[in-house]
Write an enzyme that holds these catalytic residues in place. Structure first.
Site, mmCIF file in Angstrom:
data_model
loop_
_atom_site.group_PDB
_atom_site.id
_atom_site.type_symbol
_atom_site.label_atom_id
_atom_site.label_comp_id
_atom_site.label_asym_id
_atom_site.label_seq_id
_atom_site.Cartn_x
_atom_site.Cartn_y
_atom_site.Cartn_z
ATOM 1 N N TYR A 1 43.160 40.622 50.309
ATOM 2 C CA TYR A 1 44.345 41.469 50.504
ATOM 3 C C TYR A 1 45.233 40.887 51.603
ATOM 4 O O TYR A 1 44.742 40.438 52.633
ATOM 5 C CB TYR A 1 43.933 42.889 50.889
ATOM 6 C CG TYR A 1 43.508 43.747 49.725
ATOM 7 C CD1 TYR A 1 44.453 44.303 48.863
ATOM 8 C CD2 TYR A 1 42.157 43.997 49.481
ATOM 9 C CE1 TYR A 1 44.065 45.092 47.790
ATOM 10 C CE2 TYR A 1 41.763 44.792 48.408
ATOM 11 C CZ TYR A 1 42.725 45.332 47.573
ATOM 12 O OH TYR A 1 42.338 46.105 46.508
ATOM 13 N N GLU A 2 46.551 40.919 51.351
ATOM 14 C CA GLU A 2 47.516 40.391 52.315
ATOM 15 C C GLU A 2 48.525 41.438 52.765
ATOM 16 O O GLU A 2 49.283 41.211 53.704
ATOM 17 C CB GLU A 2 48.241 39.190 51.710
ATOM 18 C CG GLU A 2 47.270 38.113 51.237
ATOM 19 C CD GLU A 2 47.950 36.796 50.908
ATOM 20 O OE1 GLU A 2 49.196 36.720 51.015
ATOM 21 O OE2 GLU A 2 47.227 35.852 50.555
ATOM 22 N N HIS A 3 48.548 42.598 52.083
ATOM 23 C CA HIS A 3 49.499 43.672 52.395
ATOM 24 C C HIS A 3 48.734 44.988 52.474
ATOM 25 O O HIS A 3 47.852 45.243 51.653
ATOM 26 C CB HIS A 3 50.600 43.739 51.334
ATOM 27 C CG HIS A 3 51.258 42.409 51.086
ATOM 28 N ND1 HIS A 3 52.182 41.886 51.946
ATOM 29 C CD2 HIS A 3 51.077 41.496 50.091
ATOM 30 C CE1 HIS A 3 52.568 40.695 51.485
ATOM 31 N NE2 HIS A 3 51.907 40.437 50.368
#
Length: 306
Positions: free
Chosen positions: A155-157
């Protein structure tokens, strides 16, 4: 389906985070085992497992990119995960085939990524209990269907605070491991304040369950030097204290320290200091165009006694 962000904001090396107080891990593999890992399938370039050269003297992990808790209309599903990788070329039968041909190959799936159908893929649980329940159920189904071995958290957001992320992901990994569904787990942070705050919270609480840290060193600026790379590596090894932090590059050379500009020099130096736990690459989809030459070079470096 889009790939992980290639326009990651690069901030200064992480001085604001204290190293985790978590005790060092016990080695999950024999000390001499070298890990090579490669993301595959996010860009739909018809790359197959069999296209990628596999050195028999490393432990080789393919990481399918991505399983995302969104539906086909790009809407969140409260963590009922769906397959968003190139499943035509990377199917359950092809997973079984590559594992049967190469006893050193394991295959994992990665959760999240940067975008889904050009929309940011957010970590956005409606409640912890429902998130964990739905994630365990849907991922167990996919993992068993595809005969997979592990998961990667990418996950990046985030639309949740670090503690919620830590608890959801930590409970997910715990349950999948306790149920015998997976044998390893990794995380894939990069040097961004919000990203690091979430992954370091997870590391502090559940670091003993995380086998590899796929730190995205290609998130740093293009033009990173060998000495800068080694400093970044040591900073992140301190942040993820006791973890197997892997060195990494991006196939197209667009960011970070590229193979053409000294990546392998940096790896040789880390190896001589017995700090090189392995290498991972983003991604096979792009490497196909250049004949996977850096995959071969990476595995040869890892397989050669120093």
């Amino acid at each position: 389906m889009s790939n992980m962000s290639q326009s990651l904001s690069s901030s200064s090396p992480f001085s604001s985070f204290k190293p985790s107080s978590h005790p060092p891990h016990e080695s999950k593999q024999p000390q001499q085992t070298q890990i090579f890992r490669e993301y595959i399938g996010a860009k739909f370039k018809n790359v197959k497992f069999s296209d990628v050269p596999i050195n028999p003297n490393v432990e080789f992990h393919f990481i399918l990119s991505f399983a995302i808790d969104y539906d086909t209309s790009s809407s969140p599903t409260n963590r009922k995960f769906n397959v968003f990788w190139d499943s035509d070329n990377l199917s359950p039968s092809q997973v079984s085939s590559i594992k049967n041909q190469h006893s050193n190959v394991r295959v994992a799936l990665s959760l999240g990524g940067d975008t889904v159908n050009s929309v940011y893929a957010y970590f956005k649980p409606s409640s912890m209990d429902s998130w964990v329940s739905n994630a365990v159920s849907s991922l167990t189904s996919i993992i068993q269907q595809y005969n997979l071995d592990g998961i990667d958290i990418n996950y990046e957001h985030f639309s949740a605070d670090p503690d919620t992320f830590s608890e959801c992901i930590g409970r997910l990994i715990t349950t999948l491991k306790n149920n015998g569904v997976i044998s390893f787990a990794s995380i894939a942070p990069f040097d961004d304040d919000q990203v690091q705050s979430h992954y370091l919270a997870l590391w502090k609480s559940y670091g003993d369950l995380i086998d590899y840290v796929n730190f995205q060193f290609y998130g740093y600026d293009q033009g990173t030097t060998v000495s800068q790379f080694i400093n970044y590596f040591k900073t992140q090894s301190s942040n993820y204290n006791g973890g197997k932090v892997l060195a990494s590059f991006i196939s197209d050379g667009s960011r970070g320290l590229s193979p053409e500009n000294g990546f392998f020099t940096a790896c040789d130096r880390l190896k001589s200091e017995q700090q090189l736990h392995g290498i991972f690459v983003w991604s096979a989809d792009d490497s196909k165009e250049i004949g996977f030459r850096y995959e071969e070079q990476s595995q040869n470096l890892l397989a050669t006694p120093h």
